[in-house]
Design a protein around this motif. Structure first.
Motif, mmCIF file in Angstrom:
data_model
loop_
_atom_site.group_PDB
_atom_site.id
_atom_site.type_symbol
_atom_site.label_atom_id
_atom_site.label_comp_id
_atom_site.label_asym_id
_atom_site.label_seq_id
_atom_site.Cartn_x
_atom_site.Cartn_y
_atom_site.Cartn_z
ATOM 1 N N ASP A 425 0.812 -1.220 0.000
ATOM 2 C CA ASP A 425 0.000 0.000 0.000
ATOM 3 C C ASP A 425 0.847 1.272 0.000
ATOM 4 O OD1 ASP A 425 1.054 -0.166 2.505
ATOM 5 O OD2 ASP A 425 -0.855 -0.172 3.581
ATOM 6 N N ASP A 426 2.183 1.117 -0.082
ATOM 7 C CA ASP A 426 3.029 2.310 -0.102
ATOM 8 C C ASP A 426 3.540 2.550 -1.527
ATOM 9 O OD1 ASP A 426 4.541 0.081 -0.215
ATOM 10 O OD2 ASP A 426 5.993 0.674 1.309
ATOM 11 N N PHE A 427 4.258 3.651 -1.711
ATOM 12 C CA PHE A 427 4.716 4.002 -3.065
ATOM 13 C C PHE A 427 5.922 4.915 -2.966
ATOM 14 C CE2 PHE A 427 5.035 6.761 -6.700
ATOM 15 C CZ PHE A 427 4.785 5.920 -7.781
ATOM 16 N N SER A 428 6.908 4.706 -3.845
ATOM 17 C CA SER A 428 7.979 5.723 -3.952
ATOM 18 C C SER A 428 8.549 5.743 -5.362
ATOM 19 C CB SER A 428 9.071 5.491 -2.911
ATOM 20 O OG SER A 428 9.675 4.255 -3.107
ATOM 21 N N ARG A 440 19.173 9.304 -25.070
ATOM 22 C CA ARG A 440 19.107 9.182 -23.605
ATOM 23 C C ARG A 440 18.284 10.321 -23.022
ATOM 24 N NH1 ARG A 440 21.983 6.174 -20.079
ATOM 25 N NH2 ARG A 440 22.584 7.742 -18.553
ATOM 26 N N VAL A 441 17.141 9.990 -22.430
ATOM 27 C CA VAL A 441 16.314 11.028 -21.807
ATOM 28 C C VAL A 441 16.030 10.669 -20.351
ATOM 29 C CG1 VAL A 441 15.117 11.772 -23.915
ATOM 30 C CG2 VAL A 441 14.146 9.935 -22.542
ATOM 31 N N PRO A 442 15.851 11.696 -19.517
ATOM 32 C CA PRO A 442 15.449 11.432 -18.137
ATOM 33 C C PRO A 442 14.040 10.853 -18.105
ATOM 34 C CG PRO A 442 16.276 13.683 -18.370
ATOM 35 C CD PRO A 442 16.097 13.140 -19.755
ATOM 36 N N VAL A 443 13.833 9.878 -17.221
ATOM 37 C CA VAL A 443 12.495 9.326 -17.019
ATOM 38 C C VAL A 443 12.287 9.108 -15.530
ATOM 39 C CG1 VAL A 443 12.177 8.141 -19.242
ATOM 40 C CG2 VAL A 443 13.378 6.976 -17.396
ATOM 41 N N GLY A 444 11.025 9.059 -15.131
ATOM 42 C CA GLY A 444 10.694 8.699 -13.763
ATOM 43 C C GLY A 444 10.189 7.268 -13.746
ATOM 44 N N MET A 445 10.565 6.525 -12.696
ATOM 45 C CA MET A 445 10.068 5.154 -12.536
ATOM 46 C C MET A 445 9.733 4.986 -11.058
ATOM 47 S SD MET A 445 13.188 3.054 -14.229
ATOM 48 C CE MET A 445 14.155 3.742 -15.553
ATOM 49 N N GLY A 446 8.716 4.212 -10.779
ATOM 50 C CA GLY A 446 8.394 4.050 -9.370
ATOM 51 C C GLY A 446 7.430 2.926 -9.144
ATOM 52 N N GLY A 447 7.039 2.777 -7.899
ATOM 53 C CA GLY A 447 6.070 1.745 -7.636
ATOM 54 C C GLY A 447 5.871 1.441 -6.179
ATOM 55 N N ALA A 448 4.939 0.503 -5.996
ATOM 56 C CA ALA A 448 4.746 -0.122 -4.707
ATOM 57 C C ALA A 448 5.698 -1.328 -4.681
ATOM 58 C CB ALA A 448 3.297 -0.579 -4.623
ATOM 59 N N SER A 449 5.584 -2.186 -3.664
ATOM 60 C CA SER A 449 6.308 -3.464 -3.678
ATOM 61 C C SER A 449 5.328 -4.544 -4.128
ATOM 62 C CB SER A 449 6.811 -3.805 -2.275
ATOM 63 O OG SER A 449 7.728 -2.835 -1.838
ATOM 64 N N ILE A 450 5.851 -5.554 -4.816
ATOM 65 C CA ILE A 450 4.966 -6.655 -5.224
ATOM 66 C C ILE A 450 5.564 -8.003 -4.822
ATOM 67 C CG2 ILE A 450 3.997 -5.415 -7.206
ATOM 68 C CD1 ILE A 450 5.761 -7.145 -9.041
#
Lengths: 459, 431
Positions: A425-428, A440-450
C-alpha cells in the motif's frame, strides 16, 4: 534563456511543420576517492525543424539559436521531405492538428549557488562517506545538474515553453575486508535545481547511512540459488519493471515493430492486483520526477493507464501512431536534444499501490528473496526482461536473512505479472532514471512493492 | 571566419579571463541520416553542429566547459565560465593540457555524402529484405553519413586539424509472423563508401536468418555448467568489461580494477590477443587524432594473454604512473585462431551459441549474469534449436583464461574485427 515566444516564425512554417529551440545545460562534477576528476559546464543549444510531406518526414537541426540557424533548419527540413517525397511518392494524407499553449518554468526561486559551493557540498558528502562507511576501499561521487529549456511552435498553432531541471548525485561505494569485496551504488535527487533538491545535507547523510548498512551486509553476501523463486520486489525494482518490461512494450512504435502487445488491448494480461500508468506530470498530488506538460509535437501531455486491474488498456502514442491506431495522441513524443527528432518515450511509469502491508508480504514467503536495488535493465519486444540486482536478501520462514551477491533477474513480463499475489500500500519514485531508447532522456520510474515468482541468475 | 581563427579567439578570451594554460578543441560536424522501416524510407534528416570544448588551468586548478558561441560576447562568457569552473576546483599537479607535437592536418579521405546513392542502396536493401526475410520488422534502422572536422589548439603550441567521414548502418530488428515474435537483435557497422550492398555488411545476412529462426525459440530446461560459443557481434558485451571499464581511468585511479598492478602478467589464455588499432586501414572507423589532440598510435592491450597496456587518459596516466597510449580505444581487433567455426561448435558437448547477451553491468570483479538472447542450444557438437528464457553467468577475467577455441573466420564491422570464441565453465540455467 532561449526565446519563449516563437510565433514570429509562424508564417515561415510550410505544410505540417514543427519548430523547436532547445538548450540543455549540464553541470557535471565527479569526485573519485576525493580527487576532482571532472568539473565541467556543458551546454548544447540549437534549433530543429520537422516537416511532414505526403508521408515523408524531413528533419534538420543546427547549433545556434539565431535567425540564420532557424532559417537553415526550416529550409533543410523542407528540402529533405521534398527529396524523399519525390523519390517515394507515398501520397499519404496529412496529420491531424491539435493546438496547445503552455508556459512552465520549474527553476528555483532561491538565490543560485556558485559552482564552488556545489563542489564544497560534494566534498562534505565525500568526507561523511569516509567518516561513516566501514571498510571503505573506494568511492566515487558523480553530480549532474541538467536544465532542459525548450520552445516549440507547430504549424497547427501549438506554442509551448518549458524549463525542466533535474539534479542528481550518484554514489558508488566499494568495501573490502579480509579479501572479501563488495560494491554498491545509489542515485539521489530528482526534479528541481540544486538549491531545491540538495538544500541540506542531512537527508543525503541518512541515505549514505542506509547505503553503508547494505554494503556492510553485502560483505558477507551469499550467491543466490539460480532458478525460479518467490520474491518480494521493492519499489526501485518495480519501477524498472514497469518501465522496461511493460512500458516499452506499450510504446506504439514498438507495437508496430512486431511487439507482443499487438492484440492485447482489452485483454487480461496480468493479475487483477496490477495497475500500471505512465504519468505525464503529476501523480498522487505531487509533481513527478520528470514532468512533461506539452510534448515536442505540441500535444498536451496526458496520463496513460497502460494496465488497469490486470487489463491492458492503452498504448503510448505520438501523432503518427495515434493516427494509425485511430487513437488520441497522448503527448509521449519527446526529443533528448535539439538535434533529435521526437520519438515515443515514457515519462513517469509506475506500478500503482495495492492494499497489502510490506511486512505481511515478507512474512508470507517461506523461502525466497527480497530484491531492493537494481543496476541496469533491459527488456525486449517479447517482454522478456532482465534487471541487475545489486541489493537483495534471502527470505527464510518469513524473515529477512543474509544479503545476496549481485545477480540478475529475468522473465517474460506478461507471464510474471500473472503471478503477482500481493501489492503493497506504499509508493515511492526512483528519481534518477534514464532511458536509452536511441536518445538518452530522463524518465521517472516508481512503484509499490509486489510479491511474485521470478527467475534469478546465480549458482 | 576559419575554424583556426575561432580557436585563436577562444584561446585569447581564456587568457584574458585569467588562464595560465588554455586549450580549445573546435568541432564542426554534419550528419545525414535516412531512417527506414520495412518497406519504405520514413525520414531524411540533416544535422549540423558546432562546439568549442574549452579547458583552463589557473593556480594549478583546472576547469572545462563547452560553448557554441561565435560572437565576441558569447566567447568571452564561455571563457569566464571555464575560469569559474577552475576556481571551483582544487589544485591537482596531474592536470595539464596536451603537449605540442608536429602541426598538421589529417584526413581519413572519405568523401560524402551521396544522398542519391544512399537512397538507392536502401531501396535495394529493402527490396532484398521483402523477398528473403518477409517477417523482418525494424524498430530502428538507418543509414547515415557523418563528417567531423576538429581543430586542436592550445597556449603551449598545440596545432592540429583532423577530418573524418563515415557511412554507418544501424539496425534494430525482430521477426514476427502468425503470433510468434523473436527477440530484438541489432547490428551496427560502418564503411568508407557505399560500393557494397548493405546486405553484405558485417554479419547482417546471418543475423536476419537467425532472427527468423528465433520465432520458434523455446525455453531450455534445467541448469548445468557448459561451454558457450560467442559470436563476433556479441563479443563486445563481454570484452567491454576489459576495454571500457577495468582498464580505464576510473577503475585504475580508484585502484579497484581487477587488473591493477598486472601489466606484464598473463591474464588471459595464451591464444588471446586484443589490440586497439585506430590507425589501421582495415578499420573504417579509424581515427587519426585522439580526443586530447594527439596523433593516434595502435596499442596492444593483451598479447598472447599478457596484459600490455591500459587505455588511460593523460591525466589518469599521470595519476597512476602507468603508460599513456595515444588511443581513445575502440577499433578493437582480436587476432584469429586456428579452428573453423564449425570445429568450435563440434567440440561443445553441452552449451550455447550466444549471439546476443542482455545482462547487468558486471561488478568490479567482472561477475556477470544475464539472458542469452537470440541464442541456440548445442549438444554433442550440433546446434539443436533456438532458445528463450535462458540465463548465463560467470566472470569475465576468468572466462578469458578459459578460452577453448578461437575461430579463423572473423567479422569486420568497420568498428571492430572479431572472431567467434568458445569459453568453458559457464553457468547456464533454463526455465
Amino acid at each position: 534563456m532561449i526565446e519563449k515566444d516563437l510565433n514570429r516564425y509562424s508564417d515561415r512554417l510550410r505544410g505540417y511543420t514543427e519548430l523547436r529551440l532547445q538548450e540543455n545545460r549540464n553541470l557535471d562534477i565527479t569526485l573519485l576517492n576525493g580527487s576532482l576528476v571532472s568539473n565541467a559546464n556543458i551546454s548544447s543549444g540549437g534549433v530543429s525543424a520537422r516537416v511532414f510531406l505526403n508521408g515523408s518526414w524531413g528533419f534538420a537541426s543546427s547549433t545556434g539559436l539565431d535567425d540564420e540557424a532557424i532559417g537553415y533548419a526550416l529550409k533543410s527540413a523542407l528540402d529533405n521531405s521534398a527529396f524523399l517525397d519525390s523519390r517515394q511518392k507515398l501520397g499519404q494524407s496529412g496529420l491531424s492538428t491539435v493546438r496547445t499553449v503552455s508556459d512552465v518554468h520549474l527553476g528555483t526561486g532561491k538565490p543560485r549557488r556558485t559552482q564552488r559551493e556545489v563542489v564544497d557540498f560534494l566534498r562534505a558528502v565525500d568526507d561523511y562517506i569516509v567518516k561513516s562507511c566501514r571498510n571503505l576501499a573506494g568511492r566515487r561521487i558523480w553530480f549532474g545538474a541538467l536544465d532542459v529549456e525548450k520552445s516549440v511552435l507547430t504549424s497547427g498553432g501549438s506554442a509551448a515553453y518549458s524549463m525542466i531541471p533535474r539534479t542528481r548525485i550518484v554514489l558508488y561505494l566499494s568495501a573490502e575486508k579480509n579479501g572479501a569485496k563488495a560494491d554498491l551504488s545509489k542515485i539521489l535527487g530528482g526534479c528541481g535545481q540544486f538549491e531545491d533538491v540538495f538544500g541540506d545535507t542531512a537527508w543525503v547523510f541518512r541515505e549514505i547511512d542506509r547505503l553503508s548498512e547494505h554494503l556492510a551486509k553485502k560483505m558477507d553476501a551469499v550467491a543466490p540459488v539460480a532458478g525460479s523463486h518467490e520474491c518480494v520486489l521493492g519499489p526501485e525494482v518495480c519501477g524498472i519493471l514497469a518501465h522496461e518490461a511493460v512500458g516499452h512494450t506499450a510504446e506504439a512504435d514498438n507495437v508496430l515493430a512486431g511487439g507482443i502487445t499487438k492484440d492485447f488491448v482489452g485483454k487480461q494480461v496480468a493479475s487483477p492486483l496490477v495497475s500500471i500508468s505512465d504519468f505525464a506530470n503529476t501523480a498522487f498530488g505531487s509533481v513527478c520526477p520528470v514532468p512533461s506538460y506539452v510534448d515536442d509535437e505540441g500535444v498536451k501531455a496526458e496520463d496513460v493507464a497502460i494496465i488497469e486491474n490486470g487489463v491492458f488498456k492503452s498504448y503510448l502514442h505520438n501523432r503518427t501512431t495515434a493516427a494509425h491506431f485511430g487513437a488520441q495522441p497522448s503527448g509521449n513524443a519527446r526529443a533528448a536534444e535539439f538535434c533529435d527528432e521526437p520519438i515515443i518515450r515514457m515519462r513517469n511509469t509506475a506500478i500503482l499501490p495495492g492494499r497489502s502491508r510490506l511486512q505481511e508480504m515478507i512474512s508470507s514467503v517461506d523461502k525466497g528473496y527480497y530484491l531492493l536495488g537494481t543496476g541496469n535493465g533491459q527488456a525486449d519486444v517479447t517482454s522478456e526482461f532482465m534487471f541487475g540486482i545489486v541489493v537483495g536478501y534471502e527470505i527464510k520462514n518469513g524473515k529477512i536473512g543474509r544479503a545476496i551477491k549481485d545477480t540478475t533477474v529475468s522473465g517474460v513480463a506478461y507471464d510474471m505479472l500473472k503471478t503477482v499475489s500481493m501489492v503493497s500500500d506504499d509508493f515511492s519514485w526512483l528519481n534518477g532514471g534514464m532511458c536509452s531508447k536511441l536518445q538518452r532522456v530522463p524518465v521517472g520510474m516508481g512503484g509499490a512493492s509486489i510479491k511474485c515468482r521470478l527467475s534469478l541468475g546465480g549458482r | 571566419m576559419s575554424m583556426t581563427g575561432i580557436c585563436q579567439d577562444y584561446l585569447a578570451a581564456l587568457k584574458q579571463a585569467g588562464a595560465e594554460k588554455a586549450q580549445c578543441v573546435l568541432t564542426s560536424s554534419e550528419r545525414h541520416i535516412m531512417a527506414f522501416e520495412a518497406g519504405r524510407i520514413s525520414m531524411f534528416r540533416t544535422s549540423r553542429g558546432f562546439e568549442a570544448g574549452l579547458t583552463a588551468i589557473s593556480n594549478g586548478r583546472w576547469g572545462s566547459s563547452s560553448s557554441s558561441a561565435l560572437d565576441a560576447a558569447g566567447i568571452a562568457s564561455a571563457a569566464g565560465e571555464t575560469l569559474s569552473a577552475a576556481a571551483a576546483s582544487v589544485a591537482d599537479p596531474a592536470r595539464d593540457i596536451t603537449p605540442s607535437g608536429p602541426a598538421g592536418s589529417l584526413d581519413n579521405g572519405v568523401a560524402g555524402p551521396d544522398a542519391g546513392k544512399m537512397f538507392d542502396r536502401l531501396a535495394e536493401f529493402l527490396s532484398d529484405i521483402k523477398l528473403r526475410y518477409p517477417c523482418l520488422k525494424f524498430r530502428t534502422a538507418h543509414l547515415s553519413f557523418s563528417e567531423e572536422k576538429k581543430v586542436f589548439s592550445n597556449s603551449i603550441g598545440l596545432s592540429l586539424e583532423a577530418r573524418t567521414g563515415l557511412y554507418e548502418l544501424l539496425l534494430i530488428f525482430c521477426s514476427a509472423a502468425k503470433g510468434r515474435t523473436s527477440n530484438f537483435n541489432h547490428f551496427i557497422g560502418c564503411a568508407r563508401d557505399l560500393s557494397k550492398p548493405l546486405m553484405s555488411w558485417g554479419g547482417v545476412d546471418r543475423l536476419f536468418e537467425q532472427s527468423a529462426e528465433h520465432m520458434a525459440a523455446r525455453p531450455l530446461e534445467g541448469k548445468f555448467h557448459g561451454d558457450i560459443v560467442v559470436s563476433p557481434e556479441c563479443l563486445w558485451d563481454f570484452l567491454s568489461f576489459v576495454t571500457n571499464d577495468a582498464l580505464r581511468d576510473n577503475k585504475m585511479i580508484s585502484g579497484m580494477s581487477v587488473y591493477k598492478g598486472r601489466i606484464g602478467e598473463r591474464v588471459a589464455h595464451r591464444d588471446f590477443t586484443l589490440r586497439s588499432l585506430p590507425g589501421a586501414d582495415s578499420m573504417a572507423a579509424a581515427y587519426p587524432v585522439t580526443k586530447e589532440g594527439e596523433r593516434t598510435e595502435n596499442a596492444d592491450i593483451m598479447e598472447c594473454g599478457v596484459l600490455k597496456n591500459c587505455l588511460l587518459s593523460r591525466y589518469a596516466a599521470a595519476k597512476t604512473g602507468l603508460r599513456h597510449v595515444r588511443s581513445d580505444g575502440e577499433c578493437y581487433v582480436v587476432e584469429p585462431g586456428k579452428s573453423e567455426l564449425g570445429e568450435l561448435i563440434s567440440s561443445v558437448k553441452k552449451g550455447l551459441l550466444v549471439t546476443r547477451f542482455s545482462g547487468a553491468t558486471p561488478n568490479e570483479r567482472g561477475d556477470f549474469s544475464g539472458i542469452a538472447k537470440n541464442s541456440f542450444y548445442i549438444e554433442n557438437g550440433r546446434v539443436l534449436f533456438p532458445i528463450s528464457e535462458t540465463m548465463i553467468s560467470g566472470n569475465v577475467p576468468e572466462m578469458l583464461k578459459c578460452i577453448t577455441g578461437i575461430s579463423r573466420e572473423r567479422i569486420n564491422s568497420g568498428y571492430s574485427i572479431y572472431p567467434w570464441i568458445s569459453f568453458s565453465g559457464i553457468n547456464i540455467s533454463g526455465k
